[in-house]
Design an enzyme around this catalytic site. Structure first.
Site, PDB file in Angstrom:
ATOM      1  N   ASP A  14       0.811  -1.225   0.000  1.00 26.16           N
ATOM      2  CA  ASP A  14       0.000   0.000   0.000  1.00 26.16           C
ATOM      3  C   ASP A  14       0.841   1.272   0.000  1.00 26.16           C
ATOM      4  O   ASP A  14       0.455   2.287   0.561  1.00 26.16           O
ATOM      5  CB  ASP A  14      -0.966   0.029   1.211  1.00 26.16           C
ATOM      6  CG  ASP A  14      -1.759  -1.253   1.314  1.00 26.16           C
ATOM      7  OD1 ASP A  14      -2.274  -1.692   0.282  1.00 26.16           O
ATOM      8  OD2 ASP A  14      -1.843  -1.829   2.417  1.00 26.16           O
ATOM      9  N   LYS A  17       2.006   2.281  -5.045  1.00 29.24           N
ATOM     10  CA  LYS A  17       2.696   1.803  -6.258  1.00 29.24           C
ATOM     11  C   LYS A  17       1.849   2.013  -7.508  1.00 29.24           C
ATOM     12  O   LYS A  17       2.369   2.321  -8.568  1.00 29.24           O
ATOM     13  CB  LYS A  17       3.027   0.306  -6.130  1.00 29.24           C
ATOM     14  CG  LYS A  17       4.053   0.002  -5.059  1.00 29.24           C
ATOM     15  CD  LYS A  17       4.388  -1.479  -5.017  1.00 29.24           C
ATOM     16  CE  LYS A  17       3.308  -2.359  -4.453  1.00 29.24           C
ATOM     17  NZ  LYS A  17       3.043  -2.202  -3.014  1.00 29.24           N
ATOM     18  N   GLY A  41      -3.786  -4.560  -4.232  1.00 35.30           N
ATOM     19  CA  GLY A  41      -4.816  -3.585  -4.571  1.00 35.30           C
ATOM     20  C   GLY A  41      -4.150  -2.284  -4.944  1.00 35.30           C
ATOM     21  O   GLY A  41      -3.471  -1.684  -4.120  1.00 35.30           O
ATOM     22  N   HIS A  42      -4.268  -1.902  -6.197  1.00 32.89           N
ATOM     23  CA  HIS A  42      -3.638  -0.657  -6.638  1.00 32.89           C
ATOM     24  C   HIS A  42      -4.710   0.346  -7.041  1.00 32.89           C
ATOM     25  O   HIS A  42      -5.493   0.101  -7.947  1.00 32.89           O
ATOM     26  CB  HIS A  42      -2.694  -0.928  -7.819  1.00 32.89           C
ATOM     27  CG  HIS A  42      -1.475  -1.691  -7.408  1.00 32.89           C
ATOM     28  ND1 HIS A  42      -0.614  -2.261  -8.306  1.00 32.89           N
ATOM     29  CD2 HIS A  42      -0.972  -1.948  -6.194  1.00 32.89           C
ATOM     30  CE1 HIS A  42       0.366  -2.857  -7.636  1.00 32.89           C
ATOM     31  NE2 HIS A  42       0.160  -2.682  -6.360  1.00 32.89           N
ATOM     32  N   GLN A 225       2.337  -6.163  -3.060  1.00 33.13           N
ATOM     33  CA  GLN A 225       2.629  -6.195  -1.621  1.00 33.13           C
ATOM     34  C   GLN A 225       3.870  -5.329  -1.328  1.00 33.13           C
ATOM     35  O   GLN A 225       4.083  -4.342  -2.011  1.00 33.13           O
ATOM     36  CB  GLN A 225       2.807  -7.629  -1.095  1.00 33.13           C
ATOM     37  CG  GLN A 225       1.518  -8.416  -1.010  1.00 33.13           C
ATOM     38  CD  GLN A 225       1.100  -9.030  -2.342  1.00 33.13           C
ATOM     39  OE1 GLN A 225       1.906  -9.632  -3.012  1.00 33.13           O
ATOM     40  NE2 GLN A 225      -0.142  -8.882  -2.704  1.00 33.13           N
TER      41      GLN A 225
END
Ligand code: IMP
Length: 418
Positions: A14, A17, A41-42, A225
Protein backbone atom coordinates in the site's frame (compact mmCIF):
# COMPACT_ATOMS: atom_id res chain seq x y z
CA UNK A 1 18.09 4.83 -21.42
CA UNK A 2 17.06 2.28 -18.76
CA UNK A 3 15.04 -0.39 -20.54
CA UNK A 4 13.89 -2.39 -17.53
CA UNK A 5 12.66 -0.56 -14.49
CA UNK A 6 11.45 -2.34 -11.35
CA UNK A 7 9.04 -0.96 -8.76
CA UNK A 8 9.20 -2.50 -5.31
CA UNK A 9 7.12 -1.58 -2.27
CA UNK A 10 9.55 -1.09 0.62
CA UNK A 11 7.06 -1.36 3.50
CA UNK A 12 4.05 -3.64 4.16
CA UNK A 13 2.36 -2.86 0.87
CA UNK A 14 0.00 0.00 0.00
CA UNK A 15 2.88 2.40 -0.65
CA UNK A 16 1.05 3.97 -3.59
CA UNK A 17 2.70 1.80 -6.26
CA UNK A 18 -0.36 1.88 -8.53
CA UNK A 19 -0.11 5.59 -9.21
CA UNK A 20 3.64 5.40 -9.88
CA UNK A 21 3.32 2.38 -12.22
CA UNK A 22 0.59 4.22 -14.08
CA UNK A 23 2.78 7.32 -14.32
CA UNK A 24 5.95 5.53 -15.43
CA UNK A 25 4.02 3.44 -17.93
CA UNK A 26 4.00 6.55 -20.11
CA UNK A 27 7.60 5.56 -20.92
CA UNK A 28 7.15 1.77 -21.19
CA UNK A 29 5.64 -0.51 -23.78
CA UNK A 30 5.06 -3.38 -21.35
CA UNK A 31 4.20 -3.80 -17.66
CA UNK A 32 4.62 -7.11 -15.82
CA UNK A 33 3.38 -8.57 -12.54
CA UNK A 34 5.70 -11.28 -11.20
CA UNK A 35 4.27 -12.46 -7.83
CA UNK A 36 1.22 -12.42 -5.61
CA UNK A 37 -2.32 -12.52 -6.89
CA UNK A 38 -5.50 -10.54 -6.44
CA UNK A 39 -4.55 -9.90 -2.82
CA UNK A 40 -2.85 -6.77 -4.17
CA UNK A 41 -4.82 -3.59 -4.57
CA UNK A 42 -3.64 -0.66 -6.64
CA UNK A 43 -5.73 2.48 -6.62
CA UNK A 44 -5.27 4.82 -9.57
CA UNK A 45 -6.77 8.27 -9.89
CA UNK A 46 -6.69 9.77 -13.35
CA UNK A 47 -8.41 13.10 -13.91
CA UNK A 48 -10.32 12.56 -10.69
CA UNK A 49 -11.60 9.11 -11.73
CA UNK A 50 -10.71 6.23 -9.38
CA UNK A 51 -9.86 2.73 -10.64
CA UNK A 52 -8.85 -0.11 -8.30
CA UNK A 53 -6.86 -2.96 -9.84
CA UNK A 54 -5.98 -6.19 -8.05
CA UNK A 55 -4.49 -8.43 -10.70
CA UNK A 56 -4.11 -6.66 -14.01
CA UNK A 57 -0.95 -4.55 -14.12
CA UNK A 58 -1.60 -0.87 -13.49
CA UNK A 59 -0.37 0.02 -17.01
CA UNK A 60 -3.71 -1.05 -18.49
CA UNK A 61 -5.03 2.51 -18.61
CA UNK A 62 -2.46 3.32 -21.32
CA UNK A 63 -3.88 2.10 -24.62
CA UNK A 64 -0.59 1.15 -26.31
CA UNK A 65 0.87 -0.81 -23.39
CA UNK A 66 0.90 -4.62 -23.11
CA UNK A 67 0.18 -5.96 -19.61
CA UNK A 68 1.81 -9.27 -18.69
CA UNK A 69 1.13 -11.64 -15.81
CA UNK A 70 4.21 -13.74 -15.06
CA UNK A 71 4.25 -17.37 -13.93
CA UNK A 72 5.04 -16.40 -10.31
CA UNK A 73 1.52 -15.01 -9.98
CA UNK A 74 -1.30 -17.15 -8.56
CA UNK A 75 -4.30 -16.62 -10.76
CA UNK A 76 -8.00 -16.55 -10.01
CA UNK A 77 -9.69 -16.80 -13.41
CA UNK A 78 -13.10 -15.58 -12.17
CA UNK A 79 -11.38 -12.55 -10.71
CA UNK A 80 -9.25 -11.91 -13.82
CA UNK A 81 -12.30 -11.83 -16.07
CA UNK A 82 -14.38 -9.81 -13.60
CA UNK A 83 -11.61 -7.20 -13.60
CA UNK A 84 -11.43 -7.23 -17.41
CA UNK A 85 -15.22 -6.74 -17.59
CA UNK A 86 -15.08 -3.87 -15.14
CA UNK A 87 -12.35 -2.14 -17.14
CA UNK A 88 -14.22 -2.65 -20.40
CA UNK A 89 -17.39 -1.25 -18.89
CA UNK A 90 -15.36 1.80 -17.86
CA UNK A 91 -14.35 2.22 -21.52
CA UNK A 92 -10.82 0.76 -21.32
CA UNK A 93 -9.86 -1.30 -24.35
CA UNK A 94 -8.42 -4.52 -22.86
CA UNK A 95 -8.67 -6.95 -25.81
CA UNK A 96 -5.28 -8.28 -26.93
CA UNK A 97 -3.44 -6.28 -24.29
CA UNK A 98 -3.24 -8.80 -21.43
CA UNK A 99 -0.85 -11.76 -21.71
CA UNK A 100 -0.89 -14.53 -19.12
CA UNK A 101 1.98 -16.93 -18.48
CA UNK A 102 1.30 -20.58 -19.15
CA UNK A 103 3.10 -21.20 -15.84
CA UNK A 104 0.71 -19.29 -13.54
CA UNK A 105 -0.76 -21.45 -10.77
CA UNK A 106 -4.54 -21.40 -10.59
CA UNK A 107 -6.46 -20.41 -7.47
CA UNK A 108 -9.40 -22.77 -6.86
CA UNK A 109 -12.56 -22.02 -4.84
CA UNK A 110 -11.31 -24.58 -2.31
CA UNK A 111 -8.13 -22.50 -1.79
CA UNK A 112 -10.32 -19.60 -0.73
CA UNK A 113 -12.29 -21.79 1.68
CA UNK A 114 -9.07 -23.18 3.17
CA UNK A 115 -7.68 -19.66 3.64
CA UNK A 116 -10.85 -18.51 5.43
CA UNK A 117 -11.23 -21.66 7.55
CA UNK A 118 -7.61 -21.52 8.69
CA UNK A 119 -7.82 -17.87 9.68
CA UNK A 120 -11.01 -18.56 11.66
CA UNK A 121 -9.37 -21.41 13.52
CA UNK A 122 -6.24 -19.42 14.32
CA UNK A 123 -8.43 -16.81 16.07
CA UNK A 124 -6.16 -14.28 17.79
CA UNK A 125 -3.09 -15.87 16.18
CA UNK A 126 -4.45 -15.25 12.69
CA UNK A 127 -2.27 -13.67 9.99
CA UNK A 128 -5.00 -11.30 8.81
CA UNK A 129 -4.86 -12.55 5.22
CA UNK A 130 -6.95 -11.04 2.45
CA UNK A 131 -8.96 -14.29 2.39
CA UNK A 132 -8.48 -14.80 -1.33
CA UNK A 133 -6.84 -18.21 -1.28
CA UNK A 134 -3.36 -16.90 -2.01
CA UNK A 135 -1.53 -18.94 0.66
CA UNK A 136 -3.21 -22.31 -0.07
CA UNK A 137 -2.62 -21.83 -3.82
CA UNK A 138 1.10 -21.28 -3.25
CA UNK A 139 1.15 -24.29 -0.90
CA UNK A 140 -0.17 -26.52 -3.69
CA UNK A 141 2.38 -25.07 -6.08
CA UNK A 142 5.28 -25.83 -3.74
CA UNK A 143 3.82 -29.28 -2.99
CA UNK A 144 3.94 -29.88 -6.77
CA UNK A 145 0.32 -30.82 -7.07
CA UNK A 146 -0.94 -27.37 -8.17
CA UNK A 147 -2.79 -26.83 -11.44
CA UNK A 148 -1.27 -24.34 -13.84
CA UNK A 149 -2.63 -22.38 -16.79
CA UNK A 150 -0.99 -24.73 -19.28
CA UNK A 151 -2.71 -27.73 -17.66
CA UNK A 152 -6.02 -26.38 -19.01
CA UNK A 153 -4.88 -27.45 -22.48
CA UNK A 154 -5.40 -31.14 -21.65
CA UNK A 155 -8.84 -31.31 -20.07
CA UNK A 156 -8.70 -35.03 -19.25
CA UNK A 157 -5.56 -34.83 -17.16
CA UNK A 158 -6.71 -31.47 -15.73
CA UNK A 159 -9.91 -33.07 -14.46
CA UNK A 160 -8.02 -36.01 -12.96
CA UNK A 161 -5.65 -33.73 -11.02
CA UNK A 162 -8.46 -31.40 -10.01
CA UNK A 163 -10.34 -34.35 -8.47
CA UNK A 164 -7.23 -35.40 -6.53
CA UNK A 165 -6.66 -31.87 -5.24
CA UNK A 166 -10.28 -31.34 -4.39
CA UNK A 167 -10.43 -34.64 -2.45
CA UNK A 168 -7.46 -33.50 -0.44
CA UNK A 169 -8.83 -29.97 0.16
CA UNK A 170 -12.26 -31.28 1.10
CA UNK A 171 -10.78 -33.80 3.50
CA UNK A 172 -9.08 -30.95 5.37
CA UNK A 173 -12.11 -28.66 5.15
CA UNK A 174 -14.51 -31.28 6.52
CA UNK A 175 -12.39 -33.34 8.88
CA UNK A 176 -10.00 -30.74 10.25
CA UNK A 177 -11.91 -27.48 10.04
CA UNK A 178 -15.44 -28.91 10.25
CA UNK A 179 -16.80 -26.84 7.37
CA UNK A 180 -18.63 -27.70 4.14
CA UNK A 181 -16.73 -29.17 1.19
CA UNK A 182 -16.40 -27.46 -2.20
CA UNK A 183 -18.12 -29.05 -5.19
CA UNK A 184 -16.46 -30.23 -8.38
CA UNK A 185 -18.84 -28.22 -10.55
CA UNK A 186 -17.91 -24.97 -8.86
CA UNK A 187 -14.22 -25.82 -9.28
CA UNK A 188 -14.70 -26.60 -12.97
CA UNK A 189 -16.69 -23.41 -13.56
CA UNK A 190 -13.84 -21.39 -12.04
CA UNK A 191 -11.16 -23.01 -14.20
CA UNK A 192 -12.13 -24.90 -17.38
CA UNK A 193 -15.16 -22.58 -17.55
CA UNK A 194 -12.82 -19.75 -18.59
CA UNK A 195 -10.57 -21.80 -20.88
CA UNK A 196 -11.87 -20.45 -24.20
CA UNK A 197 -11.60 -16.84 -23.07
CA UNK A 198 -8.13 -17.43 -21.65
CA UNK A 199 -6.60 -19.32 -24.61
CA UNK A 200 -5.75 -16.26 -26.75
CA UNK A 201 -4.06 -14.61 -23.77
CA UNK A 202 -1.68 -17.49 -22.90
CA UNK A 203 1.97 -16.77 -23.65
CA UNK A 204 5.58 -17.65 -22.78
CA UNK A 205 6.27 -14.50 -20.75
CA UNK A 206 9.99 -15.21 -20.30
CA UNK A 207 10.50 -15.40 -24.09
CA UNK A 208 8.24 -12.39 -24.64
CA UNK A 209 10.32 -10.31 -22.21
CA UNK A 210 13.63 -11.41 -23.77
CA UNK A 211 12.38 -10.45 -27.23
CA UNK A 212 11.09 -7.12 -26.02
CA UNK A 213 14.45 -6.33 -24.46
CA UNK A 214 16.37 -7.23 -27.60
CA UNK A 215 14.02 -5.02 -29.63
CA UNK A 216 14.81 -2.12 -27.29
CA UNK A 217 11.33 -1.95 -25.81
CA UNK A 218 11.06 -0.55 -22.28
CA UNK A 219 9.46 -2.72 -19.59
CA UNK A 220 8.20 -1.96 -16.11
CA UNK A 221 8.18 -4.73 -13.49
CA UNK A 222 5.40 -4.08 -10.99
CA UNK A 223 5.91 -5.52 -7.51
CA UNK A 224 2.85 -6.29 -5.43
CA UNK A 225 2.63 -6.20 -1.62
CA UNK A 226 5.87 -4.93 -0.04
CA UNK A 227 9.34 -6.00 1.08
CA UNK A 228 8.34 -6.50 4.71
CA UNK A 229 5.68 -9.01 3.58
CA UNK A 230 8.27 -11.17 1.77
CA UNK A 231 7.88 -14.83 2.76
CA UNK A 232 11.63 -15.16 3.48
CA UNK A 233 12.87 -11.70 4.40
CA UNK A 234 9.69 -10.18 5.88
CA UNK A 235 8.13 -10.22 9.34
CA UNK A 236 7.43 -14.00 9.28
CA UNK A 237 4.91 -15.50 9.93
CA UNK A 238 2.93 -12.28 9.36
CA UNK A 239 3.79 -12.15 5.68
CA UNK A 240 2.28 -13.08 2.35
CA UNK A 241 3.08 -16.42 0.68
CA UNK A 242 5.40 -15.21 -2.06
CA UNK A 243 8.74 -13.48 -2.37
CA UNK A 244 7.99 -9.82 -2.87
CA UNK A 245 11.55 -8.56 -3.21
CA UNK A 246 13.38 -7.89 -6.46
CA UNK A 247 14.85 -11.42 -6.53
CA UNK A 248 11.35 -12.73 -7.22
CA UNK A 249 11.49 -11.34 -10.75
CA UNK A 250 13.89 -14.05 -11.92
CA UNK A 251 11.65 -16.87 -10.77
CA UNK A 252 8.37 -15.05 -11.30
CA UNK A 253 8.83 -14.23 -14.96
CA UNK A 254 12.04 -15.90 -16.10
CA UNK A 255 14.25 -12.84 -16.40
CA UNK A 256 17.88 -12.81 -15.24
CA UNK A 257 18.97 -10.18 -12.68
CA UNK A 258 21.36 -8.53 -15.14
CA UNK A 259 18.37 -7.61 -17.32
CA UNK A 260 17.12 -5.20 -14.65
CA UNK A 261 18.51 -1.70 -15.08
CA UNK A 262 16.93 0.41 -12.36
CA UNK A 263 15.16 -0.56 -9.13
CA UNK A 264 12.83 2.02 -7.62
CA UNK A 265 11.77 1.53 -4.00
CA UNK A 266 8.38 3.06 -3.20
CA UNK A 267 7.80 4.28 0.33
CA UNK A 268 5.09 6.31 1.97
CA UNK A 269 6.24 9.39 3.91
CA UNK A 270 4.95 7.50 6.97
CA UNK A 271 4.11 3.81 7.49
CA UNK A 272 0.98 1.67 7.32
CA UNK A 273 0.21 -1.98 7.74
CA UNK A 274 -2.97 -3.93 7.13
CA UNK A 275 -3.34 -7.30 8.83
CA UNK A 276 -1.63 -8.63 11.93
CA UNK A 277 2.05 -8.64 12.90
CA UNK A 278 4.79 -6.47 14.35
CA UNK A 279 4.82 -2.76 13.56
CA UNK A 280 7.39 -0.97 15.76
CA UNK A 281 6.47 2.62 14.78
CA UNK A 282 2.70 2.15 15.07
CA UNK A 283 0.87 5.06 16.71
CA UNK A 284 -2.61 5.59 18.06
CA UNK A 285 -4.72 8.56 19.10
CA UNK A 286 -4.66 11.86 17.23
CA UNK A 287 -1.64 11.12 15.06
CA UNK A 288 -3.10 7.81 13.91
CA UNK A 289 -6.39 9.58 13.19
CA UNK A 290 -4.59 12.29 11.18
CA UNK A 291 -2.64 9.80 9.05
CA UNK A 292 -5.58 7.46 8.59
CA UNK A 293 -8.16 10.08 7.65
CA UNK A 294 -5.93 12.32 5.52
CA UNK A 295 -4.27 9.33 3.87
CA UNK A 296 -7.60 7.49 3.40
CA UNK A 297 -5.92 4.47 4.91
CA UNK A 298 -8.39 1.68 4.23
CA UNK A 299 -7.30 -1.50 2.41
CA UNK A 300 -8.21 -1.32 -1.27
CA UNK A 301 -8.70 -5.11 -1.39
CA UNK A 302 -10.49 -5.80 1.88
CA UNK A 303 -11.62 -2.32 3.01
CA UNK A 304 -10.00 -2.96 6.42
CA UNK A 305 -8.64 0.11 8.25
CA UNK A 306 -4.85 0.22 7.92
CA UNK A 307 -2.72 0.59 11.04
CA UNK A 308 -0.65 3.80 10.86
CA UNK A 309 2.74 4.88 12.20
CA UNK A 310 5.81 7.08 11.81
CA UNK A 311 8.39 6.64 9.09
CA UNK A 312 10.73 3.71 9.75
CA UNK A 313 14.13 4.53 8.28
CA UNK A 314 15.71 1.61 10.12
CA UNK A 315 13.55 -0.87 8.19
CA UNK A 316 14.04 1.03 4.94
CA UNK A 317 17.83 0.88 5.23
CA UNK A 318 17.67 -2.92 5.37
CA UNK A 319 15.11 -3.12 2.55
CA UNK A 320 17.27 -0.86 0.36
CA UNK A 321 20.09 -3.41 0.69
CA UNK A 322 17.84 -6.41 0.11
CA UNK A 323 16.64 -4.95 -3.16
CA UNK A 324 19.77 -3.16 -4.40
CA UNK A 325 17.61 -0.06 -4.74
CA UNK A 326 18.73 2.48 -7.32
CA UNK A 327 16.51 5.24 -5.95
CA UNK A 328 13.43 5.98 -3.87
CA UNK A 329 10.00 7.37 -4.59
CA UNK A 330 8.33 8.93 -1.53
CA UNK A 331 4.54 9.02 -1.74
CA UNK A 332 1.78 10.79 0.21
CA UNK A 333 4.01 13.60 1.49
CA UNK A 334 0.91 15.81 1.63
CA UNK A 335 -0.64 13.57 4.31
CA UNK A 336 1.92 15.03 6.76
CA UNK A 337 0.57 18.57 6.17
CA UNK A 338 -0.64 20.08 9.44
CA UNK A 339 1.59 18.08 11.81
CA UNK A 340 3.86 20.30 13.94
CA UNK A 341 6.32 17.55 14.76
CA UNK A 342 7.40 14.52 12.77
CA UNK A 343 9.28 11.48 14.00
CA UNK A 344 11.60 9.20 12.05
CA UNK A 345 12.67 5.85 13.48
CA UNK A 346 16.44 5.54 13.16
CA UNK A 347 17.00 2.30 15.09
CA UNK A 348 15.29 -0.28 17.31
CA UNK A 349 16.02 -1.27 20.88
CA UNK A 350 14.71 -4.35 22.62
CA UNK A 351 12.92 -3.77 25.90
CA UNK A 352 13.33 -6.14 28.88
CA UNK A 353 10.21 -8.12 27.82
CA UNK A 354 11.65 -8.70 24.34
CA UNK A 355 9.46 -6.07 22.65
CA UNK A 356 11.08 -4.12 19.82
CA UNK A 357 10.86 -0.37 20.49
CA UNK A 358 11.74 2.35 18.00
CA UNK A 359 14.38 5.01 18.64
CA UNK A 360 13.11 8.26 17.14
CA UNK A 361 14.61 11.42 15.80
CA UNK A 362 12.30 14.43 15.98
CA UNK A 363 11.89 16.79 13.04
CA UNK A 364 9.80 19.91 12.43
CA UNK A 365 6.64 19.72 10.42
CA UNK A 366 5.80 22.45 7.89
CA UNK A 367 3.26 25.23 7.74
CA UNK A 368 0.84 25.25 4.84
CA UNK A 369 0.35 22.45 2.36
CA UNK A 370 2.52 20.48 -0.06
CA UNK A 371 -0.58 19.01 -1.77
CA UNK A 372 -0.23 19.12 -5.53
CA UNK A 373 3.26 20.70 -5.48
CA UNK A 374 5.02 19.85 -8.76
CA UNK A 375 8.55 21.11 -8.18
CA UNK A 376 10.98 20.46 -5.34
CA UNK A 377 11.88 24.17 -5.15
CA UNK A 378 8.27 24.90 -4.14
CA UNK A 379 8.41 22.59 -1.11
CA UNK A 380 8.77 24.21 2.34
CA UNK A 381 12.31 23.92 3.81
CA UNK A 382 11.06 21.56 6.56
CA UNK A 383 9.70 19.14 3.95
CA UNK A 384 13.02 19.25 2.08
CA UNK A 385 14.90 18.53 5.35
CA UNK A 386 12.55 15.60 6.06
CA UNK A 387 13.20 14.09 2.63
CA UNK A 388 16.95 14.73 2.93
CA UNK A 389 17.01 12.86 6.25
CA UNK A 390 15.25 9.90 4.66
CA UNK A 391 17.95 9.85 1.98
CA UNK A 392 20.76 10.04 4.55
CA UNK A 393 19.35 7.34 6.80
CA UNK A 394 18.47 4.90 4.01
CA UNK A 395 21.55 5.60 1.90
CA UNK A 396 19.37 5.98 -1.22
CA UNK A 397 18.48 9.13 -3.15
CA UNK A 398 14.90 10.19 -3.80
CA UNK A 399 14.08 10.48 -7.51
CA UNK A 400 10.30 10.90 -7.28
CA UNK A 401 8.00 12.59 -4.73
CA UNK A 402 4.23 12.21 -4.82
CA UNK A 403 2.20 15.08 -3.36
CA UNK A 404 -1.34 13.91 -4.13
CA UNK A 405 -3.37 11.08 -5.65
CA UNK A 406 -3.50 12.36 -9.23
CA UNK A 407 -0.88 11.62 -11.91
CA UNK A 408 -0.12 15.34 -12.08
CA UNK A 409 0.68 15.68 -8.35
CA UNK A 410 4.23 14.46 -8.74
CA UNK A 411 7.77 15.82 -8.55
CA UNK A 412 10.11 13.89 -10.84
CA UNK A 413 13.75 14.69 -10.07
CA UNK A 414 15.07 11.90 -12.27
CA UNK A 415 12.98 9.79 -14.62
CA UNK A 416 13.95 6.10 -14.13
CA UNK A 417 13.61 5.45 -17.86
CA UNK A 418 16.16 8.11 -18.89
P1 IMP B 1 -2.40 -12.93 1.96
O1 IMP B 1 -1.43 -12.38 0.97
O2 IMP B 1 -3.84 -12.72 1.57
O3 IMP B 1 -2.10 -14.35 2.35
O4 IMP B 1 -2.23 -12.07 3.32
C1 IMP B 1 -1.04 -12.13 4.09
C2 IMP B 1 -0.68 -10.77 4.66
O5 IMP B 1 -0.30 -9.91 3.58
C3 IMP B 1 -1.82 -10.05 5.38
O6 IMP B 1 -1.27 -9.28 6.43
C4 IMP B 1 -2.38 -9.13 4.31
O7 IMP B 1 -3.04 -8.01 4.85
C5 IMP B 1 -1.10 -8.72 3.61
N1 IMP B 1 -1.29 -8.29 2.22
C6 IMP B 1 -1.47 -9.06 1.13
N2 IMP B 1 -1.57 -8.31 0.03
C7 IMP B 1 -1.44 -7.03 0.43
C8 IMP B 1 -1.42 -5.77 -0.26
O8 IMP B 1 -1.50 -5.67 -1.48
N3 IMP B 1 -1.24 -4.67 0.54
C9 IMP B 1 -1.09 -4.75 1.88
N4 IMP B 1 -1.08 -5.89 2.55
C10 IMP B 1 -1.25 -7.02 1.84
Amino acid sequence: MNKSVVLIGTQWGDEGKGKIVDLLTLHASGVVRFQGGHNAGHTLVVEGKKTVLHLIPSGILHEEVTCMIGGGVVLSLPHLFAEINELEEAGVNVAGRVLVSEKCSLILPSHVELDLARERKLEEKKIGTTGRGIGPAYEDKVARRGLRVKDLLDETSFLAQLKINLDYHNFILEKYYGVSPVGLDESLDSTIGFKDKLLPMIDDISKELRERRSEGKATLFEGAQGSLLDIDQGTYPFVTSSNTNVGAISGGCGVGPKSLDYILGITKAYTTRVGEGPFPTEVDGLIAHHLSSRGKEFGSTTGRPRRCGWFDANALKEVAQLNSLTALCVTKLDVLDGLDQLFICTDYKESSNGEVKPIYEEMSGWKGSVAGVKSKSKLPPEAISYLKRIEELSGVEIDIISTGPDREDTIIENNPFY
